[in-house]
Design a protein around this motif. Structure first.
Motif, mmCIF file in Angstrom:
data_model
loop_
_atom_site.group_PDB
_atom_site.id
_atom_site.type_symbol
_atom_site.label_atom_id
_atom_site.label_comp_id
_atom_site.label_asym_id
_atom_site.label_seq_id
_atom_site.Cartn_x
_atom_site.Cartn_y
_atom_site.Cartn_z
ATOM 1 N N TYR A 19 97.006 -49.192 -75.756
ATOM 2 C CA TYR A 19 98.451 -49.041 -75.865
ATOM 3 C C TYR A 19 99.099 -49.223 -74.491
ATOM 4 O O TYR A 19 98.619 -48.685 -73.494
ATOM 5 C CB TYR A 19 98.786 -47.650 -76.419
ATOM 6 C CG TYR A 19 100.254 -47.348 -76.434
ATOM 7 C CD1 TYR A 19 101.083 -47.892 -77.397
ATOM 8 C CD2 TYR A 19 100.815 -46.528 -75.466
ATOM 9 C CE1 TYR A 19 102.439 -47.625 -77.416
ATOM 10 C CE2 TYR A 19 102.171 -46.246 -75.472
ATOM 11 C CZ TYR A 19 102.980 -46.801 -76.446
ATOM 12 O OH TYR A 19 104.318 -46.539 -76.454
ATOM 13 N N ALA A 20 100.195 -49.969 -74.441
ATOM 14 C CA ALA A 20 100.901 -50.190 -73.173
ATOM 15 C C ALA A 20 102.263 -49.515 -73.153
ATOM 16 O O ALA A 20 102.566 -48.745 -72.237
ATOM 17 C CB ALA A 20 101.063 -51.683 -72.912
ATOM 18 N N SER B 83 99.573 -49.630 -65.540
ATOM 19 C CA SER B 83 98.190 -49.633 -65.060
ATOM 20 C C SER B 83 97.278 -49.450 -66.270
ATOM 21 O O SER B 83 97.376 -48.452 -66.987
ATOM 22 C CB SER B 83 97.972 -48.507 -64.053
ATOM 23 O OG SER B 83 96.638 -48.529 -63.603
ATOM 24 N N VAL B 84 96.425 -50.445 -66.509
ATOM 25 C CA VAL B 84 95.517 -50.414 -67.651
ATOM 26 C C VAL B 84 94.118 -50.774 -67.153
ATOM 27 O O VAL B 84 93.915 -51.820 -66.549
ATOM 28 C CB VAL B 84 95.941 -51.424 -68.744
ATOM 29 C CG1 VAL B 84 95.036 -51.303 -69.964
ATOM 30 C CG2 VAL B 84 97.398 -51.239 -69.141
ATOM 31 N N GLU B 85 93.176 -49.886 -67.386
ATOM 32 C CA GLU B 85 91.784 -50.118 -66.983
ATOM 33 C C GLU B 85 91.678 -50.492 -65.504
ATOM 34 O O GLU B 85 90.899 -51.365 -65.124
ATOM 35 C CB GLU B 85 91.136 -51.182 -67.864
ATOM 36 C CG GLU B 85 91.032 -50.791 -69.324
ATOM 37 C CD GLU B 85 90.380 -51.853 -70.185
ATOM 38 O OE1 GLU B 85 89.508 -52.598 -69.684
ATOM 39 O OE2 GLU B 85 90.744 -51.939 -71.371
ATOM 40 N N GLY B 86 92.473 -49.854 -64.669
ATOM 41 C CA GLY B 86 92.403 -50.081 -63.231
ATOM 42 C C GLY B 86 93.121 -51.324 -62.739
ATOM 43 O O GLY B 86 93.120 -51.609 -61.551
ATOM 44 N N ARG C 198 94.789 -56.249 -74.458
ATOM 45 C CA ARG C 198 93.346 -56.398 -74.214
ATOM 46 C C ARG C 198 93.237 -56.959 -72.809
ATOM 47 O O ARG C 198 93.546 -58.136 -72.565
ATOM 48 C CB ARG C 198 92.743 -57.358 -75.241
ATOM 49 C CG ARG C 198 91.325 -57.795 -74.943
ATOM 50 C CD ARG C 198 90.335 -56.707 -75.160
ATOM 51 N NE ARG C 198 88.969 -57.248 -75.075
ATOM 52 C CZ ARG C 198 87.903 -56.512 -75.091
ATOM 53 N NH1 ARG C 198 88.005 -55.208 -75.216
ATOM 54 N NH2 ARG C 198 86.721 -57.051 -74.994
ATOM 55 N N VAL C 199 92.843 -56.111 -71.881
ATOM 56 C CA VAL C 199 92.789 -56.510 -70.482
ATOM 57 C C VAL C 199 91.618 -57.449 -70.252
ATOM 58 O O VAL C 199 90.491 -57.184 -70.676
ATOM 59 C CB VAL C 199 92.696 -55.274 -69.563
ATOM 60 C CG1 VAL C 199 92.474 -55.677 -68.117
ATOM 61 C CG2 VAL C 199 93.956 -54.442 -69.687
ATOM 62 N N SER C 200 91.906 -58.552 -69.599
ATOM 63 C CA SER C 200 90.893 -59.518 -69.195
ATOM 64 C C SER C 200 90.375 -59.101 -67.824
ATOM 65 O O SER C 200 91.159 -58.756 -66.940
ATOM 66 C CB SER C 200 91.535 -60.906 -69.124
ATOM 67 O OG SER C 200 90.683 -61.823 -68.506
ATOM 68 N N THR C 201 89.063 -59.103 -67.650
ATOM 69 C CA THR C 201 88.469 -58.788 -66.342
ATOM 70 C C THR C 201 87.352 -59.782 -66.063
ATOM 71 O O THR C 201 86.812 -60.394 -66.992
ATOM 72 C CB THR C 201 87.870 -57.364 -66.308
ATOM 73 O OG1 THR C 201 86.766 -57.307 -67.214
ATOM 74 C CG2 THR C 201 88.900 -56.295 -66.675
ATOM 75 N N CYS D 150 94.665 -54.601 -58.312
ATOM 76 C CA CYS D 150 94.849 -53.145 -58.310
ATOM 77 C C CYS D 150 95.929 -52.668 -57.348
ATOM 78 O O CYS D 150 96.076 -51.471 -57.134
ATOM 79 C CB CYS D 150 93.518 -52.451 -58.001
ATOM 80 S SG CYS D 150 92.261 -52.871 -59.229
ATOM 81 N N ILE D 151 96.680 -53.575 -56.769
ATOM 82 C CA ILE D 151 97.757 -53.197 -55.857
ATOM 83 C C ILE D 151 98.950 -52.727 -56.678
ATOM 84 O O ILE D 151 99.395 -53.426 -57.578
ATOM 85 C CB ILE D 151 98.181 -54.370 -54.948
ATOM 86 C CG1 ILE D 151 97.017 -54.827 -54.088
ATOM 87 C CG2 ILE D 151 99.392 -53.996 -54.097
ATOM 88 C CD1 ILE D 151 97.295 -56.080 -53.283
ATOM 89 N N ARG D 152 99.451 -51.540 -56.388
ATOM 90 C CA ARG D 152 100.600 -50.999 -57.118
ATOM 91 C C ARG D 152 101.884 -51.397 -56.404
ATOM 92 O O ARG D 152 101.922 -51.523 -55.190
ATOM 93 C CB ARG D 152 100.533 -49.475 -57.210
ATOM 94 C CG ARG D 152 99.329 -48.956 -57.961
ATOM 95 C CD ARG D 152 99.413 -49.103 -59.437
ATOM 96 N NE ARG D 152 100.520 -48.330 -59.953
ATOM 97 C CZ ARG D 152 101.028 -48.515 -61.140
ATOM 98 N NH1 ARG D 152 100.529 -49.421 -61.927
ATOM 99 N NH2 ARG D 152 102.007 -47.795 -61.576
#
Length: 146
Positions: A17-18, A33-36, A125-128, A143-145
């Protein structure tokens, strides 16, 4: 945020969920921020797009970029160096001079994330690199906020 622990299974694939669709529609852009990873959500012409929030070139904050259509391409323009990223493919656009001036994609540069809207809620669905076996220049800035 406890809301981000909410997930949805679609065809055996887990989506996180976003945010509510109405929130994105009202703001037209936001980061979550999702999964880092810091993911930028954009609402443009009735469609939801999700991509890494920092530009592949030098880490510019895409949340500050102008969203527009260039020819048939919906793009976000990086505010730092005016790099243009196609929202549907993650490709960079460049202006080619080949007898005439034309806009052409130059390969995927920016990591995109799959989006599903269910009951007016946005799931991603986060792509990594680990999950998808691909790496992109933008990964070093993922990962930069803000």
């Amino acid at each position: 945020d406890p809301a981000l622990s909410k997930s949805l299974d679609i065809g055996g694939v887990s989506y996180t969920y976003a945010c509510p669709l109405t929130t994105l529609r009202d703001k037209s852009r936001l980061t979550v921020s999702v999964e880092g990873r810091t993911v930028l959500f954009l609402y443009h012409k009735g469609k939801v797009y999700a991509l890494d929030a920092r530009c592949y070139h030098a880490g510019g904050p895409l949340i500050e970029g102008k969203v527009q259509d260039i020819e048939d391409y919906p793009v976000v323009r990086c505010p730092w160096h005016d790099y243009k990223i196609v929202l549907t493919t993650g490709e960079g656009l460049f202006q080619a001079v080949d007898g005439k001036v034309s806009i052409k994609p130059n390969g995927q540069k920016q990591r995109l994330h799959k989006v599903e809207v269910v009951d007016n809620e946005i799931y991603v669905r986060v792509s990594t690199p680990d999950r998808d076996g691909t790496s992109f220049d933008c990964d070093k800035y993922a990962c930069i906020r803000k």
